[in-house]
Design a protein around this motif. Structure first.
Motif, mmCIF file in Angstrom:
data_model
loop_
_atom_site.group_PDB
_atom_site.id
_atom_site.type_symbol
_atom_site.label_atom_id
_atom_site.label_comp_id
_atom_site.label_asym_id
_atom_site.label_seq_id
_atom_site.Cartn_x
_atom_site.Cartn_y
_atom_site.Cartn_z
ATOM 1 N N GLY A 1 30.347 31.062 5.618
ATOM 2 C CA GLY A 1 30.736 30.156 6.711
ATOM 3 C C GLY A 1 29.854 28.889 6.860
ATOM 4 N N SER A 2 28.778 28.894 6.091
ATOM 5 C CA SER A 2 27.982 27.835 5.949
ATOM 6 C C SER A 2 28.234 26.716 4.965
ATOM 7 C CB SER A 2 26.525 28.212 5.764
ATOM 8 O OG SER A 2 26.527 28.841 4.300
ATOM 9 N N ASP A 3 27.657 25.610 5.288
ATOM 10 C CA ASP A 3 28.137 24.402 4.289
ATOM 11 C C ASP A 3 26.783 23.846 4.032
ATOM 12 O OD1 ASP A 3 29.149 22.541 2.659
ATOM 13 O OD2 ASP A 3 29.657 21.229 4.434
ATOM 14 N N PRO A 4 25.830 24.628 3.131
ATOM 15 C CA PRO A 4 24.531 24.348 2.896
ATOM 16 C C PRO A 4 24.356 22.805 2.053
ATOM 17 C CG PRO A 4 25.246 26.059 1.248
ATOM 18 C CD PRO A 4 26.375 25.751 2.332
ATOM 19 N N PHE A 5 23.254 21.953 2.370
ATOM 20 C CA PHE A 5 23.076 21.019 1.773
ATOM 21 C C PHE A 5 22.200 21.330 0.473
ATOM 22 C CE2 PHE A 5 19.250 17.731 0.906
ATOM 23 C CZ PHE A 5 20.098 16.589 0.781
ATOM 24 N N LEU A 6 21.370 22.403 0.537
ATOM 25 C CA LEU A 6 20.848 23.072 -0.673
ATOM 26 C C LEU A 6 21.163 24.487 -0.856
ATOM 27 C CD1 LEU A 6 17.231 21.555 0.000
ATOM 28 C CD2 LEU A 6 18.826 20.860 -1.784
ATOM 29 N N GLY A 7 21.130 24.910 -2.125
ATOM 30 C CA GLY A 7 21.500 26.375 -2.203
ATOM 31 C C GLY A 7 23.026 26.893 -2.014
ATOM 32 N N LYS A 8 22.969 27.991 -2.505
ATOM 33 C CA LYS A 8 24.296 28.738 -2.214
ATOM 34 C C LYS A 8 24.512 29.826 -1.162
ATOM 35 C CE LYS A 8 25.076 27.566 -7.189
ATOM 36 N NZ LYS A 8 25.540 28.226 -8.661
ATOM 37 N N GLN A 9 25.716 29.916 -0.755
ATOM 38 C CA GLN A 9 26.014 31.128 0.255
ATOM 39 C C GLN A 9 25.573 32.410 -0.416
ATOM 40 O OE1 GLN A 9 30.047 31.372 1.479
ATOM 41 N NE2 GLN A 9 29.855 29.407 2.779
ATOM 42 N N GLY A 10 24.658 33.266 0.391
ATOM 43 C CA GLY A 10 24.106 34.606 -0.029
ATOM 44 C C GLY A 10 23.037 34.542 -0.877
ATOM 45 N N ALA A 11 22.598 33.426 -1.475
ATOM 46 C CA ALA A 11 21.280 33.353 -2.296
ATOM 47 C C ALA A 11 20.108 32.836 -1.545
ATOM 48 C CB ALA A 11 21.583 32.527 -3.496
ATOM 49 N N LEU A 12 18.973 33.587 -1.563
ATOM 50 C CA LEU A 12 17.785 33.117 -0.816
ATOM 51 C C LEU A 12 17.400 31.781 -1.693
ATOM 52 C CD1 LEU A 12 15.484 33.595 1.378
ATOM 53 C CD2 LEU A 12 14.376 34.621 -0.489
ATOM 54 N N GLU A 13 17.240 30.756 -0.689
ATOM 55 C CA GLU A 13 16.473 29.526 -1.309
ATOM 56 C C GLU A 13 15.193 29.139 -1.012
ATOM 57 O OE1 GLU A 13 17.180 26.025 -3.579
ATOM 58 O OE2 GLU A 13 18.750 27.588 -3.472
ATOM 59 N N VAL A 14 14.290 28.904 -1.690
ATOM 60 C CA VAL A 14 13.074 28.510 -1.378
ATOM 61 C C VAL A 14 12.703 26.958 -1.638
ATOM 62 C CG1 VAL A 14 10.483 28.928 -1.664
ATOM 63 C CG2 VAL A 14 11.988 30.965 -1.492
ATOM 64 N N VAL A 15 12.403 26.342 -0.743
ATOM 65 C CA VAL A 15 12.360 24.814 -0.911
ATOM 66 C C VAL A 15 10.990 24.022 -0.700
ATOM 67 C CG1 VAL A 15 14.941 24.465 -0.947
ATOM 68 C CG2 VAL A 15 13.540 24.116 0.908
ATOM 69 N N GLU A 16 10.520 22.888 -1.401
ATOM 70 C CA GLU A 16 9.652 22.400 -0.995
ATOM 71 C C GLU A 16 9.923 21.355 0.412
ATOM 72 O OE1 GLU A 16 6.292 21.733 -1.870
ATOM 73 O OE2 GLU A 16 6.610 23.677 -3.322
ATOM 74 N N GLU A 17 9.330 21.571 1.343
ATOM 75 C CA GLU A 17 9.666 20.877 2.659
ATOM 76 C C GLU A 17 8.422 20.199 3.243
ATOM 77 O OE1 GLU A 17 13.434 22.887 4.617
ATOM 78 O OE2 GLU A 17 11.693 23.950 4.834
ATOM 79 N N PHE A 18 8.581 19.224 4.298
ATOM 80 C CA PHE A 18 7.256 18.732 4.944
ATOM 81 C C PHE A 18 7.675 19.174 6.374
ATOM 82 C CE2 PHE A 18 6.998 16.263 1.558
ATOM 83 C CZ PHE A 18 5.570 15.636 1.474
ATOM 84 N N LYS A 19 6.631 19.416 7.020
ATOM 85 C CA LYS A 19 6.666 19.862 8.511
ATOM 86 C C LYS A 19 6.108 18.407 9.275
ATOM 87 C CE LYS A 19 4.942 22.463 12.308
ATOM 88 N NZ LYS A 19 4.031 23.709 12.872
ATOM 89 N N VAL A 20 6.900 18.172 10.059
ATOM 90 C CA VAL A 20 6.586 16.820 10.793
ATOM 91 C C VAL A 20 6.336 17.030 12.120
ATOM 92 C CG1 VAL A 20 7.218 14.520 11.211
ATOM 93 C CG2 VAL A 20 7.942 15.428 8.989
ATOM 94 N N GLU A 21 5.170 16.557 12.777
ATOM 95 C CA GLU A 21 4.982 16.559 14.300
ATOM 96 C C GLU A 21 4.722 15.242 14.720
ATOM 97 O OE1 GLU A 21 1.824 19.183 15.267
ATOM 98 O OE2 GLU A 21 2.409 20.620 13.521
ATOM 99 N N LEU A 22 5.345 14.942 16.128
ATOM 100 C CA LEU A 22 5.178 13.679 16.621
ATOM 101 C C LEU A 22 5.476 13.731 18.129
ATOM 102 C CD1 LEU A 22 8.503 12.910 17.008
ATOM 103 C CD2 LEU A 22 8.011 11.801 14.639
ATOM 104 N N VAL A 23 5.179 12.780 18.900
ATOM 105 C CA VAL A 23 5.182 12.933 20.672
ATOM 106 C C VAL A 23 6.679 12.148 20.980
ATOM 107 C CG1 VAL A 23 2.800 13.309 20.856
ATOM 108 C CG2 VAL A 23 3.557 11.033 20.886
ATOM 109 N N CYS A 24 6.854 12.503 22.096
ATOM 110 C CA CYS A 24 8.134 11.715 22.513
ATOM 111 C C CYS A 24 7.813 11.685 24.055
ATOM 112 C CB CYS A 24 9.235 12.456 22.077
ATOM 113 S SG CYS A 24 10.925 11.510 22.750
ATOM 114 N N LYS A 25 8.424 10.535 24.679
ATOM 115 C CA LYS A 25 8.313 10.477 26.288
ATOM 116 C C LYS A 25 9.680 11.325 26.679
ATOM 117 C CE LYS A 25 6.605 5.983 26.840
ATOM 118 N NZ LYS A 25 6.945 4.677 27.352
ATOM 119 N N ASP A 26 9.173 11.886 27.813
ATOM 120 C CA ASP A 26 10.352 12.903 28.430
ATOM 121 C C ASP A 26 11.663 12.067 28.561
ATOM 122 O OD1 ASP A 26 7.754 14.195 29.141
ATOM 123 O OD2 ASP A 26 8.518 14.629 31.274
#
Length: 103
Positions: free
Chosen positions: A49-74
């Motif tokens: 039921g998914s529509d992945p940007f990367l990978g295929k249904q049922g297959a484990l995908e390991v990808v290089e990603e970035f973790k981004v942190e920033l602040v935001c006013k309420d």
């Protein structure tokens, strides 16, 4: 003030950060476009039921990603989250929202 954290592939790092900056996130005092990011690996398995940007249904995908942190006013956090979801390539981007206390 809130702290927003999200995970994004390098191909969409700049455009996703810019969308959040355009929504008003990443401002600290007299500075804007403030963020921190680091490279790491993420993993996921697209289910039926998914529509992945990367990978295929049922297959484990390991990808290089970035973790981004920033602040935001309420007052801007909902708009910033909507900007993140619109700019991010993943069908369901992973993100975290933390309330920050001023000390």
């Amino acid at each position: 003030m809130y702290k927003l954290c999200f995970f994004v592939p390098e191909t969409h790092l700049a455009q996703t950060k810019q969308a959040l900056f355009d929504a008003g996130a990443g401002r600290i005092g007299d500075y804007d476009s403030c963020a921190w990011h680091c490279r790491g690996q993420g993993q996921f398995r697209p289910l039926e039921g998914s529509d992945p940007f990367l990978g295929k249904q049922g297959a484990l995908e390991v990808v290089e990603e970035f973790k981004v942190e920033l602040v935001c006013k309420d007052s801007l956090v909902r708009e910033a989250l909507e900007a993140l979801k619109q700019a991010h390539p993943y069908e369901e981007p992973a993100y975290e929202v933390y309330r920050m206390e001023e000390m």
